[in-house]
Design a protein around this motif. Sequence first.
Motif, PDB file in Angstrom:
ATOM      1  N   ILE A   7      35.328  36.256  28.962  1.00  0.00           N
ATOM      2  CA  ILE A   7      35.913  35.717  30.171  1.00  0.00           C
ATOM      3  C   ILE A   7      35.774  34.265  29.808  1.00  0.00           C
ATOM      4  O   ILE A   7      34.614  33.650  30.081  1.00  0.00           O
ATOM      5  CB  ILE A   7      34.991  36.091  31.456  1.00  0.00           C
ATOM      6  N   SER A   8      36.838  33.732  29.811  1.00  0.00           N
ATOM      7  CA  SER A   8      36.902  32.010  29.485  1.00  0.00           C
ATOM      8  C   SER A   8      36.420  31.260  30.684  1.00  0.00           C
ATOM      9  O   SER A   8      36.491  31.889  31.772  1.00  0.00           O
ATOM     10  CB  SER A   8      38.255  31.736  28.970  1.00  0.00           C
ATOM     11  N   GLU A   9      36.038  30.115  30.551  1.00  0.00           N
ATOM     12  CA  GLU A   9      35.701  29.187  31.560  1.00  0.00           C
ATOM     13  C   GLU A   9      36.826  29.256  32.507  1.00  0.00           C
ATOM     14  O   GLU A   9      36.713  29.334  33.824  1.00  0.00           O
ATOM     15  CB  GLU A   9      35.111  27.800  31.168  1.00  0.00           C
ATOM     16  N   ARG A  15      39.767  33.165  38.899  1.00  0.00           N
ATOM     17  CA  ARG A  15      40.079  34.717  39.021  1.00  0.00           C
ATOM     18  C   ARG A  15      38.820  35.506  39.108  1.00  0.00           C
ATOM     19  O   ARG A  15      37.814  35.256  38.636  1.00  0.00           O
ATOM     20  CB  ARG A  15      40.822  35.219  37.530  1.00  0.00           C
ATOM     21  N   ILE A  16      39.109  36.642  40.065  1.00  0.00           N
ATOM     22  CA  ILE A  16      38.202  37.503  40.300  1.00  0.00           C
ATOM     23  C   ILE A  16      38.191  38.681  39.321  1.00  0.00           C
ATOM     24  O   ILE A  16      39.369  39.342  39.224  1.00  0.00           O
ATOM     25  CB  ILE A  16      38.347  37.869  41.814  1.00  0.00           C
ATOM     26  N   VAL A  17      37.221  38.877  38.399  1.00  0.00           N
ATOM     27  CA  VAL A  17      37.179  39.812  37.455  1.00  0.00           C
ATOM     28  C   VAL A  17      36.172  41.007  37.772  1.00  0.00           C
ATOM     29  O   VAL A  17      36.113  41.966  37.193  1.00  0.00           O
ATOM     30  CB  VAL A  17      36.862  39.411  36.022  1.00  0.00           C
ATOM     31  N   SER A  18      35.283  40.812  38.824  1.00  0.00           N
ATOM     32  CA  SER A  18      34.364  41.839  39.438  1.00  0.00           C
ATOM     33  C   SER A  18      34.459  41.687  41.047  1.00  0.00           C
ATOM     34  O   SER A  18      34.495  40.519  41.401  1.00  0.00           O
ATOM     35  CB  SER A  18      33.005  41.702  39.028  1.00  0.00           C
ATOM     36  N   HIS A  19      34.334  42.944  41.793  1.00  0.00           N
ATOM     37  CA  HIS A  19      34.148  42.708  43.128  1.00  0.00           C
ATOM     38  C   HIS A  19      33.666  43.838  43.679  1.00  0.00           C
ATOM     39  O   HIS A  19      33.339  45.066  43.110  1.00  0.00           O
ATOM     40  CB  HIS A  19      35.572  42.711  43.619  1.00  0.00           C
ATOM     41  N   GLY A  34      21.739  35.341  40.263  1.00  0.00           N
ATOM     42  CA  GLY A  34      22.412  34.379  40.852  1.00  0.00           C
ATOM     43  C   GLY A  34      23.811  33.995  40.690  1.00  0.00           C
ATOM     44  O   GLY A  34      24.152  32.654  40.968  1.00  0.00           O
ATOM     45  N   GLU A  35      24.430  34.792  40.250  1.00  0.00           N
ATOM     46  CA  GLU A  35      25.885  34.553  39.853  1.00  0.00           C
ATOM     47  C   GLU A  35      26.710  34.123  41.021  1.00  0.00           C
ATOM     48  O   GLU A  35      26.498  34.690  42.024  1.00  0.00           O
ATOM     49  CB  GLU A  35      26.685  35.901  39.302  1.00  0.00           C
ATOM     50  N   GLY A  99      34.121  35.454  39.270  1.00  0.00           N
ATOM     51  CA  GLY A  99      34.568  35.517  38.135  1.00  0.00           C
ATOM     52  C   GLY A  99      33.892  35.825  36.892  1.00  0.00           C
ATOM     53  O   GLY A  99      34.261  35.461  35.679  1.00  0.00           O
ATOM     54  N   GLN A 100      32.763  36.550  37.087  1.00  0.00           N
ATOM     55  CA  GLN A 100      31.781  36.841  36.193  1.00  0.00           C
ATOM     56  C   GLN A 100      31.709  38.208  36.096  1.00  0.00           C
ATOM     57  O   GLN A 100      31.848  39.066  37.006  1.00  0.00           O
ATOM     58  CB  GLN A 100      30.457  36.118  36.083  1.00  0.00           C
TER      59      GLN A 100
END
Length: 106
Positions: A7-9, A15-19, A34-35, A99-100
């Motif tokens: 996942i680029s900076e 962008r939301i990649v996890s939810h 602590g993300e 975003g992570q």
Amino acid sequence: MPKKGYISEIMGSGRIVSHGQITDLSNGFRLPNGEAFTIYVRPKFSVSTLDTVLNVKLYQEDGFSPAPVVFNDWSPLVISELAPDTEILNTNDLFWGSGQSIEESV
């Protein structure tokens, strides 16, 4: 932390990649390690207001403070933690997005 893919900076910052859904705020909410995350507040009933106020700790802050969050849209806030709240989930569904890659159960 295990990663599914790179996942680029730039992607991670916009962008939301996890939810997931937040179903209990009695002890507050934070992601593993602590993300940072953002939230989406979806009213369960018809509302005449545009937003609500939540007590949040932002990514660059040391303590909690009130912050307005609009309904029915992902917030631009970069949150590290939500304070305990026993009322918001009675009238709203609350979702987190990051975003992570978040692989641990939250």
